[in-house]
Design an enzyme around this catalytic site. Structure first.
Site, PDB file in Angstrom:
ATOM      1  N   GLU A   1       1.346  -0.376  -5.111  1.00  0.00           N
ATOM      2  CA  GLU A   1       0.399   0.674  -5.451  1.00  0.00           C
ATOM      3  C   GLU A   1       1.177   1.980  -5.596  1.00  0.00           C
ATOM      4  O   GLU A   1       1.528   2.624  -4.610  1.00  0.00           O
ATOM      5  CB  GLU A   1      -0.664   0.825  -4.351  1.00  0.00           C
ATOM      6  CG  GLU A   1      -1.689   1.906  -4.673  1.00  0.00           C
ATOM      7  CD  GLU A   1      -2.457   2.395  -3.458  1.00  0.00           C
ATOM      8  OE1 GLU A   1      -3.621   2.796  -3.629  1.00  0.00           O
ATOM      9  OE2 GLU A   1      -1.889   2.392  -2.341  1.00  0.00           O
TER      10      GLU A   1
ATOM     11  N   ASP B   1       0.828  -1.207   0.000  1.00  0.00           N
ATOM     12  CA  ASP B   1       0.000   0.000   0.000  1.00  0.00           C
ATOM     13  C   ASP B   1       0.864   1.260   0.000  1.00  0.00           C
ATOM     14  O   ASP B   1       1.915   1.304   0.639  1.00  0.00           O
ATOM     15  CB  ASP B   1      -0.895  -0.030   1.248  1.00  0.00           C
ATOM     16  CG  ASP B   1      -1.817   1.151   1.338  1.00  0.00           C
ATOM     17  OD1 ASP B   1      -2.719   1.261   0.488  1.00  0.00           O
ATOM     18  OD2 ASP B   1      -1.653   1.978   2.260  1.00  0.00           O
TER      19      ASP B   1
END
Length: 517
Positions: free
Chosen positions: A267, A230
């Protein structure tokens, strides 16, 4: 018993029929990770196995057959660790399972079962920040001399006064405040996303070692197959991109030393020029351009817009390294549901998955898209409970929230869709099977059609070794046609009554066709 002549003839004919039918259907293959299909699950909304209204790990275990039937090769779990928030992107204990979801024993049992299904398991790893309730941060607040103080980024108010309210909105955060007042003293702490998520200080070697130990725990002691990283762009501030790149190389080296075949997908929410330098550390990266250009292509009825963008991105990445995995997706937990983005048009939704599955990449599917779930911002309404059956019969449907969009009168549950030949679910199954049965579609290079095309058509070739296919999609509500390349004669997939007729390909509104060489 002596066989009579007609018995012998019957046996021969039966053998020929079986042999011929076997030749028609190609073997389904698992191309993960390079081109396999990953199914994203928000456990909270997936399946409730114990009646508390919240989805859980045992519920996912009960539904592994659904993932397998759909044709996915892996599962990506949104955060599963202890956290004070429903979304769990602010961790309080990195070596735990959130108690709402079950126990570590439940998770290990799930892993064993998933692997029996030949399904890999990837978990969300949130290391850019922790919760402000994490023990490290609680200690960090106690004073400048606390040993955990330097686990986070602290600064005196007067030294950062000019920067407190100067953040501009970015693609992945609408927060306009980066420095936060803990409510005492003169020191502020840095939190890119918001005050409840203080950023870790990766200039501190102790922090990096803590993170590597967490990775080792999940790989070695638990047995997951990889991590979705993330906010990978924000390990260090935006003005230190080279430090970000170096960190991920170091992270990858540490993780591959533990598990050589680890899968890492990052990401990095930005344009290709910003994303590409992360490839040496994060060999798989989400292709946000694909998602947004797919939606734009339908809005503009511009067929080649996405094909050209994808070719541009792939060629750019190949110029850096040929060892990358293009993690394509049509929607995820941060974007409106795909059907909402496509004007709630069923034909557009079905064609969107056709495009995703005929393009190069390693596609991600967001839970519920396969039954046409609906949802718009705020985020909770993009993460509503999965509809397994009509509500009166749905013992596993979660009830942690009252849905706004995905309700029985708006979305047909899976149990009903299974019996409908034209349902979203059966459409997803069919096109996924076609993709997984054809190496050119799964693994082939992308070559654009160079002839003249009506604006609404997308046309391209996929070729792999001795296999080649020609793919055409009509992204409009108007019927059209195209001259068929002479060498492509065999139709292996058609949607919306598209067909090859003589030397023409006839393409009704929102139709697709795949022809094989």
């Amino acid at each position: 018993m002596k066989l009579k002549p007609f018995h012998i003839i019957l046996l021969i004919l039966t053998y020929i029929a079986v042999s011929c039918s076997g030749n028609k259907e190609k073997k389904v293959e698992n191309h993960w990770p390079n081109a396999g299909i990953t199914y994203e699950i928000f456990i909270q909304s997936f399946y409730d196995s114990n009646g508390d209204g919240i989805g859980d790990i045992n519920g996912v275990k009960k539904k592994l057959d659904h993932v397998k039937e759909l044709g996915a090769n892996a599962i990506w779990f949104m955060p599963i660790m202890a956290s004070p928030s429903y979304h769990k992107y602010d961790v309080t204990d990195y070596k735990s399972i959130h108690p709402d979801y079950g126990t570590m024993e439940d998770f290990k049992a799930f892993l064993d079962e998933a692997h029996k299904y030949d399904i890999k398991v990837v978990i969300d790893m949130i290391i850019n920040h922790t919760s402000n309730k994490h023990p490290w941060f609680l200690e960090s607040q106690k004073g400048r001399k606390n040993p955990y103080r330097d686990y986070y980024v602290w600064a005196q108010k007067d030294t950062i006064a000019a920067y407190i309210d100067k953040k501009t909105i970015t693609l992945d955060s609408d927060n306009i405040r980066q420095w936060h007042d803990p409510g005492f003293g003169e020191d502020y702490y840095y939190g890119f996303f918001y005050g409840g998520m203080p950023d870790l200080n990766f200039d501190n070697p102790k922090v990096r070692e803590e993170i590597y130990e967490i990775g080792r725990f999940w790989l070695e002691e638990v047995g997951v197959d990889g991590f979705r990283l993330d906010a990978a762009k924000h390990i260090f501030p935006d003005d230190r991109p080279q430090d970000n790149h170096s960190f991920w190389k170091e992270f990858r080296d540490k993780m591959t030393a533990i598990k050589p075949d680890i899968y890492l997908v990052g990401e990095v929410y930005d344009k290709k020029e910003i994303v590409a330098p992360y490839l040496p550390g994060l060999p798989a990266l989400f292709n946000f351009d694909f998602h947004y250009t797919l939606i734009e292509s339908f809005k503009k009825e511009d067929g080649m817009l996405l094909a050209k963008k994808q070719k541009e991105v792939l060629d750019f990445y190949n110029g850096i390294t040929n060892e990358f995995i293009d993690a394509t997706f049509s929607s995820n937990h941060d974007q409106p549901r795909l059907l909402n983005s496509l004007d709630e048009n069923p034909r557009k939704l079905k064609q969107a998955i056709n495009i995703l599955m005929t393009m190069p990449g390693a596609p991600y599917l967001y839970y519920g898209e396969e039954i046409g779930m609906l949802g718009k911002k705020p985020d909770e309404n993009i993460r509503e409970p999965f509809l397994w059956d009509m509500k009166a019969n749905d013992k596993g449907r979660t009830s942690w929230m009252i849905p706004t969009y995905s309700k029985d009168d708006m979305v047909t549950p899976l149990a009903i869709q299974k019996s409908m030949s034209t349902s979203y679910f059966n459409h997803y199954k069919e096109i996924i099977k076609i993709r997984n049965s054809n190496r050119a579609l799964a693994l082939g290079k992308l070559e654009l059609y160079e002839g003249e095309l009506p604006k609404q058509l997308m046309a391209f070739f996929r070729n792999h070794d001795d296999q080649e296919v020609f793919v055409v999609h009509n992204l409009s509500g108007v019927s059209t046609e195209l001259d068929a390349p002479e060498e492509f004669q065999t139709e292996i997939y058609s949607f919306g009554e598209a067909k090859k007729q003589g030397d023409k390909i006839i393409l009704p509104a929102y139709s697709s066709i795949v022809l094989e060489y």
